[in-house]
Design a protein around this motif. Structure first.
Motif, PDB file in Angstrom:
ATOM      1  N   TRP A  20     -29.401 -67.151 -40.731  1.00 31.35           N
ATOM      2  CA  TRP A  20     -30.244 -66.200 -41.323  1.00 31.35           C
ATOM      3  C   TRP A  20     -31.344 -66.477 -40.467  1.00 31.35           C
ATOM      4  CZ3 TRP A  20     -30.748 -61.869 -42.896  1.00 31.35           C
ATOM      5  CH2 TRP A  20     -31.882 -60.464 -43.271  1.00 31.35           C
ATOM      6  N   PHE A  21     -31.928 -67.145 -40.088  1.00 33.47           N
ATOM      7  CA  PHE A  21     -33.332 -67.830 -39.524  1.00 33.47           C
ATOM      8  C   PHE A  21     -33.679 -67.201 -37.894  1.00 33.47           C
ATOM      9  CE2 PHE A  21     -36.083 -70.570 -36.718  1.00 33.47           C
ATOM     10  CZ  PHE A  21     -37.448 -70.259 -37.890  1.00 33.47           C
ATOM     11  N   LEU A  22     -31.867 -67.710 -37.307  1.00 30.72           N
ATOM     12  CA  LEU A  22     -31.328 -67.601 -35.867  1.00 30.72           C
ATOM     13  C   LEU A  22     -32.027 -65.645 -35.919  1.00 30.72           C
ATOM     14  CD1 LEU A  22     -30.560 -68.571 -32.989  1.00 30.72           C
ATOM     15  CD2 LEU A  22     -28.512 -67.704 -33.938  1.00 30.72           C
ATOM     16  N   PHE A  23     -30.676 -65.061 -36.969  1.00 31.28           N
ATOM     17  CA  PHE A  23     -31.330 -63.969 -36.252  1.00 31.28           C
ATOM     18  C   PHE A  23     -32.071 -62.952 -36.914  1.00 31.28           C
ATOM     19  CE2 PHE A  23     -30.782 -60.010 -38.777  1.00 31.28           C
ATOM     20  CZ  PHE A  23     -30.010 -58.393 -37.929  1.00 31.28           C
ATOM     21  N   MET A  24     -33.219 -63.390 -37.747  1.00 33.44           N
ATOM     22  CA  MET A  24     -34.856 -63.127 -37.945  1.00 33.44           C
ATOM     23  C   MET A  24     -35.279 -63.688 -36.154  1.00 33.44           C
ATOM     24  SD  MET A  24     -34.519 -60.971 -40.535  1.00 33.44           S
ATOM     25  CE  MET A  24     -36.393 -60.618 -40.352  1.00 33.44           C
ATOM     26  N   GLY A  25     -35.707 -64.484 -35.618  1.00 31.24           N
ATOM     27  CA  GLY A  25     -36.535 -64.564 -34.782  1.00 31.24           C
ATOM     28  C   GLY A  25     -35.382 -63.880 -33.781  1.00 31.24           C
ATOM     29  N   LEU A  26     -34.350 -63.755 -33.326  1.00 30.62           N
ATOM     30  CA  LEU A  26     -34.260 -63.031 -32.620  1.00 30.62           C
ATOM     31  C   LEU A  26     -34.261 -61.543 -32.431  1.00 30.62           C
ATOM     32  CD1 LEU A  26     -30.160 -64.330 -31.560  1.00 30.62           C
ATOM     33  CD2 LEU A  26     -32.492 -64.830 -30.356  1.00 30.62           C
ATOM     34  N   ALA A  27     -33.978 -61.410 -33.787  1.00 30.65           N
ATOM     35  CA  ALA A  27     -34.816 -59.292 -34.241  1.00 30.65           C
ATOM     36  C   ALA A  27     -36.464 -59.116 -33.447  1.00 30.65           C
ATOM     37  CB  ALA A  27     -34.271 -58.896 -35.212  1.00 30.65           C
ATOM     38  N   VAL A  28     -36.853 -60.205 -34.102  1.00 28.10           N
ATOM     39  CA  VAL A  28     -38.110 -59.737 -33.945  1.00 28.10           C
ATOM     40  C   VAL A  28     -38.627 -60.653 -32.252  1.00 28.10           C
ATOM     41  CG1 VAL A  28     -41.149 -61.157 -33.437  1.00 28.10           C
ATOM     42  CG2 VAL A  28     -39.428 -60.858 -35.835  1.00 28.10           C
ATOM     43  N   LEU A  29     -37.651 -61.106 -31.473  1.00 26.52           N
ATOM     44  CA  LEU A  29     -37.749 -61.367 -30.206  1.00 26.52           C
ATOM     45  C   LEU A  29     -37.101 -60.020 -29.177  1.00 26.52           C
ATOM     46  CD1 LEU A  29     -36.995 -64.875 -29.033  1.00 26.52           C
ATOM     47  CD2 LEU A  29     -38.958 -63.886 -28.817  1.00 26.52           C
ATOM     48  N   LEU A  30     -36.455 -58.953 -29.820  1.00 22.96           N
ATOM     49  CA  LEU A  30     -36.049 -57.957 -29.315  1.00 22.96           C
ATOM     50  C   LEU A  30     -36.742 -56.438 -29.228  1.00 22.96           C
ATOM     51  CD1 LEU A  30     -33.001 -56.669 -27.822  1.00 22.96           C
ATOM     52  CD2 LEU A  30     -33.163 -56.189 -30.385  1.00 22.96           C
ATOM     53  N   LEU A  31     -37.589 -57.252 -30.399  1.00 24.30           N
ATOM     54  CA  LEU A  31     -38.267 -55.706 -30.784  1.00 24.30           C
ATOM     55  C   LEU A  31     -39.749 -56.012 -29.765  1.00 24.30           C
ATOM     56  CD1 LEU A  31     -38.070 -55.291 -34.831  1.00 24.30           C
ATOM     57  CD2 LEU A  31     -37.367 -53.393 -33.344  1.00 24.30           C
ATOM     58  N   ILE A  32     -40.421 -57.060 -29.738  1.00 29.23           N
ATOM     59  CA  ILE A  32     -41.220 -57.481 -28.551  1.00 29.23           C
ATOM     60  C   ILE A  32     -40.555 -56.927 -27.388  1.00 29.23           C
ATOM     61  CG2 ILE A  32     -42.852 -59.331 -27.889  1.00 29.23           C
ATOM     62  CD1 ILE A  32     -42.766 -60.602 -30.786  1.00 29.23           C
ATOM     63  N   GLY A  33     -39.222 -57.732 -26.607  1.00 26.04           N
ATOM     64  CA  GLY A  33     -38.979 -57.585 -25.236  1.00 26.04           C
ATOM     65  C   GLY A  33     -39.463 -55.621 -25.216  1.00 26.04           C
ATOM     66  N   LEU A  34     -38.169 -55.389 -26.096  1.00 30.24           N
ATOM     67  CA  LEU A  34     -38.833 -53.362 -26.723  1.00 30.24           C
ATOM     68  C   LEU A  34     -40.199 -52.957 -26.326  1.00 30.24           C
ATOM     69  CD1 LEU A  34     -36.516 -50.924 -26.639  1.00 30.24           C
ATOM     70  CD2 LEU A  34     -36.985 -50.903 -28.699  1.00 30.24           C
ATOM     71  N   ASN A  35     -40.751 -53.078 -26.995  1.00 34.39           N
ATOM     72  CA  ASN A  35     -41.900 -53.016 -26.783  1.00 34.39           C
ATOM     73  C   ASN A  35     -42.929 -52.688 -25.607  1.00 34.39           C
ATOM     74  OD1 ASN A  35     -42.922 -50.897 -29.639  1.00 34.39           O
ATOM     75  ND2 ASN A  35     -43.452 -53.405 -30.535  1.00 34.39           N
ATOM     76  N   GLY A  36     -42.961 -54.315 -25.202  1.00 31.22           N
ATOM     77  CA  GLY A  36     -43.495 -54.269 -23.549  1.00 31.22           C
ATOM     78  C   GLY A  36     -42.757 -53.538 -22.629  1.00 31.22           C
ATOM     79  N   ALA A  37     -41.242 -53.379 -22.583  1.00 35.61           N
ATOM     80  CA  ALA A  37     -40.244 -52.412 -22.301  1.00 35.61           C
ATOM     81  C   ALA A  37     -41.056 -51.160 -21.850  1.00 35.61           C
ATOM     82  CB  ALA A  37     -38.642 -52.904 -22.571  1.00 35.61           C
ATOM     83  N   ILE A  38     -41.106 -50.826 -23.389  1.00 34.40           N
ATOM     84  CA  ILE A  38     -41.760 -49.391 -23.303  1.00 34.40           C
ATOM     85  C   ILE A  38     -42.657 -49.391 -22.550  1.00 34.40           C
ATOM     86  CG2 ILE A  38     -42.789 -48.032 -24.802  1.00 34.40           C
ATOM     87  CD1 ILE A  38     -40.093 -49.012 -26.503  1.00 34.40           C
ATOM     88  N   ALA A  39     -44.227 -50.098 -22.668  1.00 34.63           N
ATOM     89  CA  ALA A  39     -45.262 -50.216 -22.428  1.00 34.63           C
ATOM     90  C   ALA A  39     -45.199 -50.308 -20.610  1.00 34.63           C
ATOM     91  CB  ALA A  39     -46.249 -51.491 -23.173  1.00 34.63           C
ATOM     92  N   VAL A  40     -44.376 -51.158 -20.541  1.00 38.95           N
ATOM     93  CA  VAL A  40     -44.348 -50.816 -18.501  1.00 38.95           C
ATOM     94  C   VAL A  40     -43.932 -49.672 -17.983  1.00 38.95           C
ATOM     95  CG1 VAL A  40     -43.647 -51.873 -16.978  1.00 38.95           C
ATOM     96  CG2 VAL A  40     -44.414 -53.263 -18.728  1.00 38.95           C
ATOM     97  N   PHE A  41     -43.282 -49.451 -18.679  1.00 43.10           N
ATOM     98  CA  PHE A  41     -42.676 -47.673 -18.341  1.00 43.10           C
ATOM     99  C   PHE A  41     -44.140 -46.961 -18.751  1.00 43.10           C
ATOM    100  CE2 PHE A  41     -41.582 -43.602 -19.859  1.00 43.10           C
ATOM    101  CZ  PHE A  41     -40.834 -43.463 -18.688  1.00 43.10           C
ATOM    102  N   ILE A  42     -44.391 -46.671 -19.400  1.00 47.85           N
ATOM    103  CA  ILE A  42     -45.728 -45.887 -20.301  1.00 47.85           C
ATOM    104  C   ILE A  42     -46.533 -46.143 -18.681  1.00 47.85           C
ATOM    105  CG2 ILE A  42     -47.268 -45.506 -21.514  1.00 47.85           C
ATOM    106  CD1 ILE A  42     -44.570 -43.954 -21.979  1.00 47.85           C
TER     107      ILE A  42
END
Length: 127
Positions: free
Chosen positions: A44-66
């Motif tokens: 559960w801890f690993l899953f939540m950590g990966l989910a948070v990293l995925l959301l941060i990476g997605l926001n970073g990619a969107i920010a670079v695109f914008i």
């Protein structure tokens, strides 16, 4: 438009710093209770950590695109990047695309202008 750039940049960094400090304080406050929550199942801890990293990476990619797209369109890059990141549920991204289409239709970006395919900056303006 260039005089608004420092304001947008300042707003972005103030909001980002406040958000990161809030997350750090919440983590510090919750740290003593984390062992109770995650002691039984490390998956559960690993899953939540990966989910948070995925959301941060997605926001970073969107920010670079914008940032790149808004600079190519001649829009305020920092202000749009701030709006897209901090307006929740991708509503900011939808607002950006609507305003971007209106910006194109208004003729503020001429078809005679040529842009560098690598960096997106204007090379020369046609007559």
């Amino acid at each position: 438009m260039k005089r608004h750039k420092p304001l947008g940049k300042l707003l972005f960094w103030v909001l980002t710093t406040g958000f990161l400090l809030t997350l750090a304080l919440m983590g510090y406050w919750m740290f003593p209770y984390m062992s109770d929550v995650f002691s039984e199942d490390r998956g559960w801890f690993l899953f939540m950590g990966l989910a948070v990293l995925l959301l941060i990476g997605l926001n970073g990619a969107i920010a670079v695109f914008i940032y790149r797209d808004a600079s190519r369109m001649g829009m305020n890059t920092w202000l749009w990047m701030t709006a897209v990141i901090y307006i929740p549920n991708l509503i900011g991204l939808l607002i950006y695309f609507v305003v971007r289409q209106q910006h194109k239709r208004d003729g503020s970006v001429s078809a005679k202008e040529e842009y560098c395919p690598h960096c997106g900056h204007m090379i020369r303006t046609g007559e």
